[in-house]
Structure formats: structure tokens, C-alpha cells
Design an enzyme around this catalytic site. Structure first.
Site, short mmCIF file in Angstrom:
data_model
loop_
_atom_site.label_atom_id
_atom_site.label_comp_id
_atom_site.label_asym_id
_atom_site.label_seq_id
_atom_site.Cartn_x
_atom_site.Cartn_y
_atom_site.Cartn_z
N ASP A 381 -77.46 -49.82 0.63
CA ASP A 381 -78.73 -49.55 -0.04
C ASP A 381 -80.07 -49.13 1.40
O ASP A 381 -79.43 -49.03 2.11
CB ASP A 381 -79.86 -50.35 0.04
CG ASP A 381 -80.66 -50.49 -1.84
OD1 ASP A 381 -80.48 -49.07 -2.74
OD2 ASP A 381 -81.83 -51.09 -2.10
N GLU A 384 -81.57 -43.47 2.28
CA GLU A 384 -81.70 -42.23 2.36
C GLU A 384 -82.15 -41.28 4.43
O GLU A 384 -82.02 -40.11 4.12
CB GLU A 384 -82.91 -41.86 1.18
CG GLU A 384 -82.48 -42.19 0.07
CD GLU A 384 -82.68 -43.71 0.13
OE1 GLU A 384 -83.04 -44.49 0.74
OE2 GLU A 384 -81.78 -43.45 -0.77
N ASP A 477 -83.20 -46.70 -8.90
CA ASP A 477 -84.44 -47.74 -9.50
C ASP A 477 -84.90 -47.26 -10.58
O ASP A 477 -85.99 -46.39 -10.45
CB ASP A 477 -85.08 -48.01 -8.61
CG ASP A 477 -84.48 -48.69 -7.02
OD1 ASP A 477 -83.67 -49.16 -7.70
OD2 ASP A 477 -85.47 -48.70 -6.51
#
Ligand code: GLC
Length: 773
Positions: A381, A384, A477
Site C-alpha cells: 500500500d 505511489e 479508498d
């Protein structure tokens, strides 16, 4: 100011490439080549000399490319020769692709014409409408603001690939930019009849896929960028996650409840709070005193455990991972040598430089203790990478670049050996979109190395073109609201059409409070999406399947049971994705490319060729209108027949959603199980939905579900056909079990035709069977 390249003169051939140069300044080259018979590459170089440095391929030693690429999985040599085409013919094939290239002092642009009927799909994970024509946006991965929605300009995973489909003739083609820096995409926004893609720097590399069907484009695109290896079967089950289950005791309770209340479930997930103050690869030993014991209990219940690992590494001189990384210089640094730091959950962090294979190897091996304790798979997670002290709180603009690593971090890649397997050092500005994918790669390769006999399963939030080689993707999300059920469909269909078949959303919604009805409708959406996981943010009311009582709990259960019944069908679709790149969740145009109405459907999807799912996405709705493409369709629940080619309203009480089976198709299914490998699929039911006078054919794919033996051919194929001719109904089953023998006693054959249902049981293992019903 861009100058269009014109007056190109042919310079000659260099290896496989045909090279043209501009007659006047600025001097540039265009080098084109044909790979296979349906893939072309043209690269524009701001140079008067061909850059013929030949680096090895990113994925290993086999094959070379004329440059280094993170995206491409296949070297030029691995494309079989297209035969000895004459130079004049190759030049005439390439020439139409030499138009539309333009150059500015610091940017390069490719512009392709958009036909009047052309719609634009793909482009990775994006909110908003499925057809991107008329829009302009950046390809640049970020952690978007909380509550992303239709206007969010860019998300966690962007993919510089689009598929153009002209609906009047059903022809599709594809364009990929092999670029991991920012790409500014304009799909007919500033000029209605042109699609342009702009990058910074000195080289622009484009691949063109000639189609002509959407399936052909996906096959060609994934032949170049790679395909998903078969994931373990359990990863296709229903998963339960939460930010965060806070203790070993709570994990035990959740797993036990799943079993006691008969909610099929294959895995429980641990979010960041299992760690010691968010240090990767550690446990909070006061709340998780005995992970091994916890995991062995889960395994005994047929559950798997997945743990989260983020890239942000806590700056803590007493923390071994930090110490090792500093000692060996594994973390990202600015060009001037300073370490890049940013705040994430653990506070101030450094970030591994996954562009270097030595760093990926190190990171991959860090999973060893977790695997030894029994953890089954990994969730990557915030890759990015997201840097939370820079999180965007306002609606991001097209200029958003903020909440991530600085442009002038220098990824070391091959360091002193730029011609080695990692290629030359690259500025973050040109590498950015690859960061998440290379983290997932480090994880995938680590798991494969540490457990060479098992299929790795990795879930990632960030990636770009090619990420399907390493990981499944979820859309981050979302929010517990009705609009997000609708938003999920075009988003995930476009991700599938960008080569990433294994995709899903947080069932129930991540931010905000869910409720019984919303949760059920989310579960009905997720039940037939490739990845099926319930997940919820910290601070929200619980949303496990039982959280809102009846009638919601039963309706949730029954949606997930439908998935488990259809597991043989889904498994075969996963294999199709692994072997041809076909998405599992498909837009209607995939199979009906000439149908204008089908091309506009964004609120329903095909699961493979035979199922059409139309989830409910409005509060209180107990019916909705659904477009059924031409042909006859059977209601999955009632067996009623409907003619396609138009819109109809269908009822959907809480425990059901509109779900249809295409006529003349064969659907394999099995009994409900509490986890996918609870029992062998016994009996295997083959349900044939037949038009009168119809023929259906299907090939079921099976293997052991966990090992890599399928790559050596250890798999079973069962060819089934059903023919209906007036009153004669014949089903043929032909088993190909030489390399893998599914444990099976019996087939249950059911044929629905002309309002009748015929049924017969036959013994399995006879090789070839002809059954008359
Ligand atoms: C990110 C993830 C979310 C996770 C949370 C805490 O917001 O997208 O799924 O629960 O971080 O780790």
C-alpha cells in the site's frame, strides 16, 4: 511551442528499426519497427544519432530492447519474425504512423486522429465515465484526496494505454506510450478529432496495436506488457479486511464468526496496526503475542492471512531494516546525494529505491520471517509513493504532483552499470509511475524466491502498464455511499481493458459509515468482480457480513455463495486472463463491439462471455433497467427467458440483483463451500442454457490451484458441448486429464431449453461421453 515533424527522409535500417530523420533543425529521428504481425513501435528521439545502446530487458536476462523499459516485458528478439518483408512494404506499413509527432524545447508529443465514431477506453484507474473521449488529464499516480469522485483527475494507478473503438464498424486499436514519467493525455478535449499524449524529455516511445477486435487488442497489448500469472485459487475467494483488526484475539473472533455463521471466506487481512509502531516486517508483540499460533489456527479453519507492507521505512537507528538500508545505500536520494525523507504512518521515513535489482532482492528477502510464521500473501500500500504530510486536501487540479516523492530524486537503477539489467539512473520525474509496480515486483519476486513451489499473491494500490505481471489491484479508498457502487464499474472495466484483470473495490466502502442495504448491494457488486474483499477504515461502524443483522446478513451471504458456486467458471476465466490477457470483468462492448447501445453501458458488466451482472446502486431500489445485447438471455435466479437487443426493467429484491446468462452457453458450477479448497468440486454441475436449435461449447480449465506445475502443463481441460435440435438434446463431454486429474466422481448435466429442464447425472472419468437427454 510544438513544431510538427515534417519533411522526413528515410535514413536506412538499423537492426530491426527503420529510421527517418528530419531535414532541418531541430534534428530528430523517428525509428519504427514491426513486432509480430500486429504490433508496431515508433520512437522519437531528440537526436541526430540513433541511440543504439542496448540494455538488457527489465525482467531478466532474456532478450534485449533498444532501450531500457520498466513497462515492456518482452525483448525485440522474442517476437517471432514476421517473415522477410520487403523494405518497401515495411516502410509503407510504418509510414502512416510517422505522422502526428511534434517537438518542443522540453517536451515531445504524439497526436493520433480520432474517428468521428471513436470512443476511448482503458487508461487505467480513473473515476468518471468509461468513455474518456473529450477529456484531458495527467497520467501521474497519486494518493487522491479523501472521498475521490467523478471529478478526481488522477488516482493511484495510471496506465498510458488507450483502446479506441469505432462503434459503427466495431473495430478496435490500441496505443501505448512506454513512459513512466508524467504523460499529459488529451482525448479530443482541445481538438475534438485528435488524441494527444505529451511527455517531457528526449524520447517518446509508442506502440500501436492493430486489433481489429477489442479482444485482439488486449491480446497484443498483454503480449508486450505481460500477463497475470495464475494466482492461488484461495485468492479468488471472499476476503475480510479492516483498518485495523487490533489483536490476535480479534482475528480469532472474526475467523470463528465467519465459520459459525457460514460466510464463505478464504482470508483475513492485517492492516498497519499489527506492526510495532508501523515498522515494516515487525509485530506488535503485546497485541499479537504468538503470530505462528494465530496463523496455524487460521489455517486449520481453511483461512489464509495477508499482511500489509508499505514502502515508508521508519527512520530509527535501532530498527534493523533502516540500519541495513542505510548501510548498503538502499534508500532513495536526491541528485545531490541527500536522503529523500517524508512522513507516512511511522512518522519520518525513507523509501527503498526499487529501481535497483539489489534493493528489490533485499526487500523481497525481508518477507522471509513473515512467511516462516505462516503469512500467506502480501498487501503493498501507499506505494505511489504517498507521503502523508503532503496529502492533498483540496480537489486536486491537473497540476497535482504534490503528495509524493520529489521530481529530482535520482533512482539509481543500474548505477555504475547502466547497460546492466536495471538500465541507467533515472530522475523520479521519469520513473514516478513505476515506483509502485517495482515495489510489487520486489514483493512478488521475493515470495516466489522464498516459496518456489507456491503461486505468490500480492495486492498493490499503485502500478502502471505491466503491473499485472506482479500483483492484483484494488481501487483504494472509496466511500460508503451509493455513488461509489456505480463508480466502481466503469473504473474496474477500464482497468481490465488496460491489461489488469485481477481487480476489485472495497466492499462496503472504506470511508464513512455503511449500512445494511448499502453493504448488501456492495457485496452483490463485489461477488462477481475478480477481487472480492470487504474493507473498512478506522473509526467507522463495523461492516462485517453480520454487522447489520437480518435480512442483510443472509442477503450478503447469498451473494458470496453465488461467487463460490461459480468458482469453476471464475477459475477458468482467471486462466483465460493469464493466457490471453482477456479481462475477467468485461464491458459489454468487449463481446458486442458493433452494438452502439452496449458501447454506452457503464452500469453493468459481463463476467466472461456468459454472465451479465447489473448491480443495484440506488438506495431503496428493488428494480432497475438493464440493457441486454442481441440474443436470448436467461434470468440467473428464475430461469425466465428474455429477448435481448433492448432495455427492460427487472426486479431486484434485497437478496438478488439482475444477473443473466447468455443463451447457448454452458456454465460450470459446484456446491457452496466455506473456502475454495474445502472439498473437491463434487458434483461438477454443467448447466446449459439453450435456445431451441442451439449449439454451445465450453472448455473448463482446472489445475491444483496452488503450485506452479500448471506452467509445465499440469492442468485438465474438459471440453463440453450441448446441441439442441428440435426435440433432440445432446451433451458431449470430453476429458483431457493426462497431465492433471481433477478428483471428481460425477457430472450433473442440466439443460434449460424452450421452457423445459432436462437433467442427468453421469459418472466422471470415462474420457469421452455422449449424453442424450
Ligand atoms: C490506505 C489504504 C487503506 C488502508 C490504510 C491504512 O488508506 O488505501 O486500504 O486501510 O491506508 O493502512
Amino acid at each position: 511551442m510544438f513544431t510538427e515533424l515534417s519533411k522526413l527522409s528515410f535514413k536506412g535500417t538499423f537492426g530491426r528499426e527503420y529510421v527517418w530523420q528530419t531535414a532541418k533543425k531541430p534534428n530528430c529521428l523517428l525509428a519504427g519497427t514491426i513486432l509480430g504481425s500486429q504490433v508496431l513501435r515508433v520512437r522519437l528521439l531528440r537526436s541526430s544519432r540513433l541511440d543504439n545502446t542496448r540494455y538488457q530487458l527489465a525482467d531478466g536476462g532474456a532478450g534485449t530492447l533498444p532501450y531500457h523499459s520498466w513497462i515492456v516485458a518482452k525483448g525485440d528478439e522474442q517476437w517471432h519474425e514476421t517473415g522477410q518483408l520487403e523494405e518497401a512494404i515495411v516502410r509503407s506499413i510504418l509510414e502512416p504512423y510517422l505522422q502526428g509527432w511534434a517537438i518542443a524545447p522540453d517536451a515531445l508529443r504524439l497526436t493520433r486522429p480520432l474517428a468521428s465514431e471513436e470512443r476511448v477506453f482503458g487508461l487505467g484507474e480513473r473515476t468518471g465515465t468509461m468513455n474518456k473521449r473529450g477529456q484531458a488529464f495527467p497520467i501521474w499516480n497519486i494518493d487522491p484526496h479523501k472521498g475521490h469522485g467523478p471529478r478526481t483527475v488522477t488516482m493511484y494507478t495510471s496506465i498510458p494505454f488507450y483502446l479506441g473503438l469505432t462503434l459503427n464498424d466495431g473495430r478496435a486499436h490500441g496505443v501505448l506510450l512506454d513512459h513512466t514519467g508524467r504523460v499529459d493525455v488529451d482525448m479530443g478535449n482541445s481538438n475534438g478529432s485528435a488524441a494527444s499524449m505529451t511527455v517531457q524529455g528526449d524520447s517518446l516511445i509508442a506502440y500501436f496495436f492493430t486489433g481489429p477486435t477489442p479482444a485482439d487488442v488486449l491480446k497484443q497489448y498483454t503480449e508486450l506488457t505481460g500477463r497475470m500469472p495464475m494466482p492461488p485459487r484461495w485468492s479468488m475467494g471472499h476476503h475480510q479486511c479492516r483498518w485495523s483488526y487490533l489483536s490476535q484475539k480479534q482475528i480469532h473472533q472474526i475467523a470463528t464468526r465467519m465459520r459459525e455463521r457460514n460466510h464463505p471466506c478464504d482470508a483475513i487481512w492485517l492492516d498497519i496496526d499489527y506492526t510495532d509502531e508501523y515498522r515494516n516486517f515487525t509485530w506488535n508483540t503485546s497485541t499479537f503475542p504468538d503470530p505462528e499460533q494465530m496463523i496455524s489456527e487460521l489455517h486449520a479453519q481453511g483461512m489464509h492471512l495477508v499482511t500489509i507492507i508499505d514502502p515508508g521505512t521508519k527512520i530509527d537507528k535501532h530498527y534493523a531494516v533502516y540500519q541495513q538500508g542505510i548501510e548498503h545505500d538502499y534508500f532513495c536520494r536526491f541528485q545531490n546525494g541527500e536522503l529523500f525523507t517524508g512522513t507516512v504512518w511511522p512518522g519520518a521515513c525513507v523509501f527503498p529505491d526499487y529501481s535497483q535489482s539489489r534493493v528489490r532482492d533485499w526487500w523481497g528477502n525481508l518477507y522471509q520471517p513473515l512467511l516462516q510464521q505462516g503469512v500467506d500473501a502480501m498487501w503493498n500500500d501507499m506505494n505511489e509513493p504517498a507521503v502523508t504530510n503532503l496529502l492533498v486536501h483540496d480537489e486536486p487540479t491537473a497540476e497535482t504532483k504534490t503528495n509524493t516523492m520529489s521530481d529530482d530524486v535520482l533512482h539509481q537503477a543500474g548505477r555504475e552499470q547502466p547497460t546492466g539489467i536495471d538500465g541507467p539512473p533515472t530522475l523520479h520525474k521519469f520513473y514516478h509511475n513505476a515506483y509502485g509496480m517495482e515495489m510489487a515486483r520486489a514483493t512478488y519476486e521475493g515470495l516466489l524466491h522464498l516459496r518456489p513451489d507456491s503461486r505468490p499473491f500480492v495486492l498493490t494500490r499503485s502500478g502502471t502498464a505491466g503491473v499485472q505481471r506482479y500483483a492484483a489491484l484494488w481501487t483504494g479508498d472509496n466511500t460508503s455511499q451509493w455513488a461509489d457502487i456505480l463508480m466502481a464499474m466503469p473504473m474496474c472495466m477500464n482497468i481490465g481493458m488496460s491489461g489488469v484483470a485481477f481487480v476489485g473495490v472495497d466492499i462496503g466502502g472504506f470511508w464513512g459509515a455503511s449500512n445494511g442495504e448499502l453493504l448488501v448491494r456492495f457485496a452483490q457488486l463485489g461477488a462477481l468482480m475478480p477481487f472480492c474483499r470487504n474493507h473498512n477504515a478506522m473509526g467507522n461502524p463495523d461492516q462485517e457480513p453480520w454487522s447489520f443483522g437480518e435480512p442483510f446478513e443472509s442477503a450478503y451471504r447469498s451473494a458470496i455463495e453465488t461467487r463460490y458456486r461459480l468458482m469453476p467458471y471464475l477459475y477458468t476465466l482467471f486462466h483465460e486472463a493469464a493466457s490471453s490477457g482477456a479481462p475477467i470483468m468485461r464491458p459489454l462492448y468487449y463481446h458486442y463491439p458493433q452494438d452502439e447501445q452496449a458501447g454506452g453501458v457503464e452500469d453493468a458488466f459481463l463476467v466472461g462471455e456468459s454472465l451479465l451482472s447489473a448491480p443495484i446502486y440506488e438506495q431503496g431500489a428493488t428494480s432497475r433497467s438493464v440493457y441486454l445485447p442481441a440474443g436470448i438471455w436467461f434470468d440467473y435466479w428464475t430461469g425466465d427467458e428474455y429477448p435481448g437487443g433492448g432495455w427492460n426493467t427487472f426486479t431486484a429484491p434485497l437478496e438478488r440483483w439482475p444477473l443473466f446468462i447468455r443463451a447457448n452457453s454452458i456454465l460450470p458450477s459446484g456446491p457452496v463451500m466455506q473456502f475454495v479448497d474445502q472439498y473437491p468440486t463434487e458434483p461438477l454441475t454443467l448447466t446449459c442454457h439453450m435456445a431451441t436449435d442451439g449449439l454451445a461449447t465450453y472448455t473448463l480449465y482446472e489445475d491444483d490451484g496452488n503450485s506452479l506445475a500448471y506452467q509445465q502443463g499440469a492442468s485438465a481441460r474438459t471440453d463440453i458441448s450441448c446441441r439442441v435440435l428440435k426435440d433432440f438434446v445432446t451433451v458431449e463431454i470430453e476429458e483431457h486429464f493426462d497431465n492433471y486429474r481433477p478428483s471428481r466422481e460425477e457430472y450433473e448435466v442440466i439443460v434449460h431449453t424452450g421452457g423445459r429442464t432436462l437433467q442427468k447425472k453421469v459418472q466422471a472419468g470415462q474420457g469421452k461421453m455422449v449424453i442424450r437427454l
